[in-house]
Design an enzyme around this catalytic site. Structure first.
Site, mmCIF file in Angstrom:
data_model
loop_
_atom_site.group_PDB
_atom_site.id
_atom_site.type_symbol
_atom_site.label_atom_id
_atom_site.label_comp_id
_atom_site.label_asym_id
_atom_site.label_seq_id
_atom_site.Cartn_x
_atom_site.Cartn_y
_atom_site.Cartn_z
ATOM 1 N N VAL A 278 54.026 44.314 28.325
ATOM 2 C CA VAL A 278 54.846 43.939 29.482
ATOM 3 C C VAL A 278 54.341 44.651 30.735
ATOM 4 O O VAL A 278 53.510 45.560 30.670
ATOM 5 C CB VAL A 278 56.345 44.261 29.239
ATOM 6 N N ASN A 279 54.847 44.206 31.868
ATOM 7 C CA ASN A 279 54.430 44.768 33.155
ATOM 8 C C ASN A 279 54.912 46.215 33.330
ATOM 9 O O ASN A 279 56.012 46.563 32.873
ATOM 10 C CB ASN A 279 54.938 43.884 34.307
ATOM 11 N N GLU B 194 44.253 47.977 26.931
ATOM 12 C CA GLU B 194 43.393 46.815 27.128
ATOM 13 C C GLU B 194 42.450 47.074 28.309
ATOM 14 O O GLU B 194 42.882 47.575 29.342
ATOM 15 C CB GLU B 194 44.252 45.564 27.392
ATOM 16 N N PHE B 195 41.179 46.719 28.138
ATOM 17 C CA PHE B 195 40.184 46.966 29.192
ATOM 18 C C PHE B 195 39.637 45.685 29.812
ATOM 19 O O PHE B 195 38.675 45.738 30.570
ATOM 20 C CB PHE B 195 39.027 47.802 28.620
ATOM 21 N N ARG C 218 47.719 39.715 43.131
ATOM 22 C CA ARG C 218 48.408 41.002 43.218
ATOM 23 C C ARG C 218 47.507 42.057 43.871
ATOM 24 O O ARG C 218 46.378 42.236 43.473
ATOM 25 C CB ARG C 218 48.865 41.453 41.823
ATOM 26 N N LYS D 241 42.738 55.333 29.377
ATOM 27 C CA LYS D 241 42.925 54.064 30.090
ATOM 28 C C LYS D 241 43.110 54.325 31.593
ATOM 29 O O LYS D 241 42.468 53.696 32.434
ATOM 30 C CB LYS D 241 44.134 53.319 29.510
ATOM 31 N N ASP E 102 58.272 35.976 25.574
ATOM 32 C CA ASP E 102 58.532 36.433 26.940
ATOM 33 C C ASP E 102 59.956 36.057 27.323
ATOM 34 O O ASP E 102 60.501 35.078 26.808
ATOM 35 C CB ASP E 102 57.533 35.767 27.904
ATOM 36 N N CYS F 279 46.274 46.638 38.938
ATOM 37 C CA CYS F 279 46.207 47.889 38.171
ATOM 38 C C CYS F 279 45.556 49.094 38.834
ATOM 39 O O CYS F 279 46.033 50.212 38.646
ATOM 40 C CB CYS F 279 45.534 47.613 36.834
HETATM 41 P P1 NAD Z 1 52.232 40.368 33.759
HETATM 42 O O1 NAD Z 1 53.253 40.701 34.781
HETATM 43 O O2 NAD Z 1 51.270 39.248 34.005
HETATM 44 O O3 NAD Z 1 52.971 40.033 32.361
HETATM 45 C C1 NAD Z 1 53.985 40.796 31.818
HETATM 46 C C2 NAD Z 1 54.976 39.843 31.134
HETATM 47 O O4 NAD Z 1 55.937 40.624 30.413
HETATM 48 C C3 NAD Z 1 55.778 38.983 32.104
HETATM 49 O O5 NAD Z 1 55.568 37.607 31.805
HETATM 50 C C4 NAD Z 1 57.236 39.413 31.869
HETATM 51 O O6 NAD Z 1 58.162 38.354 31.998
HETATM 52 C C5 NAD Z 1 57.182 39.926 30.453
HETATM 53 N N1 NAD Z 1 58.287 40.820 30.091
HETATM 54 C C6 NAD Z 1 58.770 41.885 30.797
HETATM 55 N N2 NAD Z 1 59.770 42.481 30.118
HETATM 56 C C7 NAD Z 1 59.931 41.785 28.960
HETATM 57 C C8 NAD Z 1 60.809 41.929 27.844
HETATM 58 N N3 NAD Z 1 61.699 42.914 27.780
HETATM 59 N N4 NAD Z 1 60.713 41.030 26.833
HETATM 60 C C9 NAD Z 1 59.804 40.026 26.882
HETATM 61 N N5 NAD Z 1 58.943 39.841 27.918
HETATM 62 C C10 NAD Z 1 58.997 40.716 28.936
HETATM 63 O O7 NAD Z 1 51.454 41.717 33.462
HETATM 64 P P2 NAD Z 1 49.937 41.871 32.948
HETATM 65 O O8 NAD Z 1 48.991 41.709 34.061
HETATM 66 O O9 NAD Z 1 49.778 41.047 31.708
HETATM 67 O O10 NAD Z 1 49.937 43.425 32.560
HETATM 68 C C11 NAD Z 1 50.648 43.902 31.446
HETATM 69 C C12 NAD Z 1 50.237 45.336 31.182
HETATM 70 O O11 NAD Z 1 48.836 45.381 30.858
HETATM 71 C C13 NAD Z 1 50.415 46.285 32.360
HETATM 72 O O12 NAD Z 1 50.773 47.534 31.875
HETATM 73 C C14 NAD Z 1 49.015 46.362 32.972
HETATM 74 O O13 NAD Z 1 48.798 47.593 33.637
HETATM 75 C C15 NAD Z 1 48.145 46.270 31.746
HETATM 76 N N6 NAD Z 1 46.801 45.694 31.986
HETATM 77 C C16 NAD Z 1 46.645 44.625 32.794
HETATM 78 C C17 NAD Z 1 45.378 44.063 32.958
HETATM 79 C C18 NAD Z 1 45.158 42.884 33.843
HETATM 80 O O14 NAD Z 1 44.003 42.522 34.041
HETATM 81 N N7 NAD Z 1 46.172 42.252 34.400
HETATM 82 C C19 NAD Z 1 44.289 44.590 32.248
HETATM 83 C C20 NAD Z 1 44.502 45.682 31.407
HETATM 84 C C21 NAD Z 1 45.767 46.224 31.272
HETATM 85 C C1 UGA Z 2 40.179 46.243 36.188
HETATM 86 C C2 UGA Z 2 39.207 46.915 35.215
HETATM 87 O O1 UGA Z 2 37.884 46.495 35.544
HETATM 88 C C3 UGA Z 2 39.533 46.533 33.781
HETATM 89 O O2 UGA Z 2 38.674 47.243 32.889
HETATM 90 C C4 UGA Z 2 40.987 46.905 33.477
HETATM 91 O O3 UGA Z 2 41.341 46.502 32.189
HETATM 92 C C5 UGA Z 2 41.896 46.225 34.477
HETATM 93 O O4 UGA Z 2 41.504 46.613 35.826
HETATM 94 C C6 UGA Z 2 43.332 46.635 34.348
HETATM 95 O O5 UGA Z 2 43.639 47.655 33.799
HETATM 96 O O6 UGA Z 2 44.114 45.849 34.896
HETATM 97 P P1 UGA Z 2 40.473 43.833 37.230
HETATM 98 O O7 UGA Z 2 41.403 44.518 38.159
HETATM 99 O O8 UGA Z 2 40.939 42.610 36.541
HETATM 100 O O9 UGA Z 2 40.005 44.846 36.071
HETATM 101 O O10 UGA Z 2 39.125 43.429 37.983
HETATM 102 P P2 UGA Z 2 37.851 44.259 38.476
HETATM 103 O O11 UGA Z 2 36.655 43.460 38.203
HETATM 104 O O12 UGA Z 2 37.861 45.649 38.004
HETATM 105 O O13 UGA Z 2 38.052 44.257 40.055
HETATM 106 C C7 UGA Z 2 39.079 45.015 40.664
HETATM 107 C C8 UGA Z 2 38.888 44.968 42.170
HETATM 108 O O14 UGA Z 2 37.706 45.693 42.529
HETATM 109 C C9 UGA Z 2 38.694 43.549 42.732
HETATM 110 O O15 UGA Z 2 39.379 43.432 43.942
HETATM 111 C C10 UGA Z 2 37.201 43.450 42.937
HETATM 112 O O16 UGA Z 2 36.838 42.536 43.931
HETATM 113 C C11 UGA Z 2 36.879 44.877 43.347
HETATM 114 N N1 UGA Z 2 35.459 45.240 43.119
HETATM 115 C C12 UGA Z 2 34.938 45.230 41.867
HETATM 116 C C13 UGA Z 2 34.685 45.612 44.203
HETATM 117 O O17 UGA Z 2 35.168 45.645 45.346
HETATM 118 N N2 UGA Z 2 33.374 45.965 43.996
HETATM 119 C C14 UGA Z 2 32.821 45.968 42.763
HETATM 120 O O18 UGA Z 2 31.619 46.304 42.645
HETATM 121 C C15 UGA Z 2 33.615 45.593 41.664
#
Ligand code: NAD
Ligand code: UGA
Length: 475
Positions: free
Chosen positions: A93-94, A169-170, A350, A224, A37, A280
């Protein structure tokens, strides 16, 4: 031809990169994983000896880190070195919504993905499989491929080559380790079957083969976005029904139970709430909206945008109910906020509904005391963009001088003295055990509990002499 894999790099040590690589490292102990990172502070936290200092809170994560870190799992800022030696590189990455320029407010900002692809192009050696782990707009793989094969790398072309795969990723936050350990499916989109098999071999260490789906790369990217859009749509649907319940005498919990028994509908994701949050859902739906608009599918765009619109409306609806119940004004009234994270079991805030609701209550002059077991006061301050009142100025006297309200943070739950209302915004388990009889004795009368998560025992609260409003409860 089988592609040998020994070393894996993940760019991005966030909520996805950290837990995902930790799970893989714990299942594939003969392979080496390095998570890199640009954020030095984040990497230092991942490397902290004190596991309570890991940058993210996820049940079960600390144990896995303790077992694998510095054995076959490494966290580093040395991006060059990690890329050079990697056979597979995950880009994790984000990808937030763009705030300016073309597509601002809807399309994803791909600057971090592009920067990562450029780093891969610059440092990789030999043949490398590049995996999109971040959630991306459809056809981003094409952009990544273009960057990897761009002029910059042409001089090295003979010695380096790439395949780009999509492997979204799910996982859900709060249950990330459980989800990663037992995923509903692993989706791999790509064109080169050998590369897809090489990636699937990592997962086969613990995921049954029938759960690993191969698709074309665009279907994988779109699946996704669609998956998140469908889940969010269910929440907007049930939250819209909660408003109907409240005015008709129905109860949303009963409605959810009844419809959830229909196996075509299913019982999950039917909990009414203060509105969906998280980094997300909104971003991914807006991405879909942008895609539809781009291709002239305006009706499709409107359909999906309404899922986000209802969510925004619903958050505002809760604030209005609180104000109306407290005789039309909350100025100088002490309101206890229970929970600030966007859901339980995470420190992530977030897009949490709590942010907008707390800001609105403060604008109306309320004195908020905010409690959350995992979210730090610093994070709350960043989100609200308002400093907390200093510890020395406890309570109302400060508001008398100011028009808008204030907030302070509390680490413990000894906060109900002279409170007019309690508003539950996150379903943390500790809030289930509150003794409402003793709370009622401390609160100002008439006192209120507003439960936007349906977690309190309604009979107990009412028996304690507290007025109760529950989401979607019209009875
Ligand atoms: P995050 O912001 O927590 O982490 C992203 C990291 O990438 C940060 O630490 C940042 O510093 C780093 N980064 C950015 N540019 C970089 C670079 N050029 N080189 C090295 N590091 C770098 O984000 P996240 O929540 O982990 O989400 C990442 C991706 O996964 C997003 O596309 C999101 O939509 C997807 N996603 C998130 C979730 C979730 O639950 N948060 C679930 C499924 C998918
Ligand atoms: C969601 C999806 O569930 C994941 O499959 C996906 O990978 C992820 O987004 C992503 O792409 O970032 P997440 O946002 O971590 O996961 O959490 P959830 O459990 O989906 O909840 C999302 C929001 O919906 C929360 O604010 C939660 O409180 C709300 N929620 C969830 C409700 O209001 N009602 C429900 O019945 C379920």
């Amino acid at each position: 031809m089988a592609i040998p894999i020994k070393t894996i790099c993940c760019i991005g040590a966030g909520y996805v990169g950290g837990p995902t690589m930790t799970m893989m490292a714990s299942k594939c102990t003969d392979l080496n994983f390095t998570v890199v990172d640009i954020n030095e502070e984040r990497i230092a936290s991942w490397n902290s000896n004190n596991l309570l200092e890991l940058p993210i809170f996820e049940p079960g994560l600390q144990d896995l880190i303790a077992k694998r870190r510095n054995k076959n799992l490494f966290f580093s800022t040395n991006i060059k070195e990690a890329i050079e030696s990697a056979d597979i590189i995950f880009i994790s990455v984000n990808t937030p919504t763009k705030t300016k320029g073309l597509g601002a407010g809807k399309s994803s900002d791909l600057k971090w993905v592009e920067a990562s692809a450029r780093e891969v192009a610059r440092y990789s050696k030999g043949y490398t499989i590049v995996v999109e782990k971040s959630t991306l707009p459809v056809r981003t793989a094409e952009v990544i491929e273009n960057i990897l094969n761009s002029a910059e790398t042409i001089s090295k072309r003979e010695e380096i080559s790439f395949d780009v795969l999509s492997n979204p990723e799910f996982l859900s936050e709060g249950t990330a380790i459980k989800d990663l350990d037992n995923p509903d499916r692993v989706l791999i989109g790509g064109n080169n079957k050998d590369a897809m098999i090489a990636l699937s071999n990592l997962y086969k260490a613990w995921v049954p083969e029938e759960k690993i789906l191969f698709t074309n790369i665009w279907s994988s990217e779109l699946a996704k976005l669609t998956s998140n859009a469908f889940l969010a749509q269910r929440i907007s649907s049930i939250n819209s029904i909660s408003a109907i319940c409240e005015v008709t005498g129905a109860d949303v919990r009963e409605v959810s139970r009844a419809i959830g028994k229909d196996s075509r509908i299913g019982s999950k994701f039917l909990n009414s709430s203060p509105g969906f949050g998280g980094s997300c859902f909104k971003k991914d739906i807006l991405n879909l909206v942008y895609l539809a608009e781009y291709f002239g599918l305006d009706e499709v765009a409107k359909f999906w945008e309404s899922v986000v619109d209802i969510n925004n409306w619903h958050r505002g609806r809760i604030t209005k109910i609180v104000i109306k119940s407290l005789f039309g004004t909350i100025a100088q009234k002490k309101i206890i906020i229970l929970g600030f994270a966007f859901k339980a079991n995470t420190n992530d805030t977030r897009e949490s509904a709590a942010i907008k609701i707390c800001k609105d209550l403060i604008d109306e002059g309320a004195e908020l005391v905010i409690h959350d077991p995992k979210v730090s006061p610093k994070q709350i301050e960043n989100d609200l963009e308002i400093s907390p009142i200093p510890k020395s100025q406890k309570g109302l006297e400060n508001t008398l001088k100011n028009k808008s309200g204030e907030w302070r943070y509390s680490k413990n739950l000894d906060i109900f003295e002279s409170a007019h209302a309690v508003l539950i915004l996150t379903e943390w388990e500790i809030y289930n055990n509150i003794n409402w009889v003793s709370v009622a004795k401390k609160m100002s009368k008439p006192s209120w509990v507003f439960d936007s998560r349906s977690i309190v025992n309604a009979a107990e609260v009412k028996k304690a002499g507290i007025n109760l409003w529950r989401i979607g409860d019209g009875t």
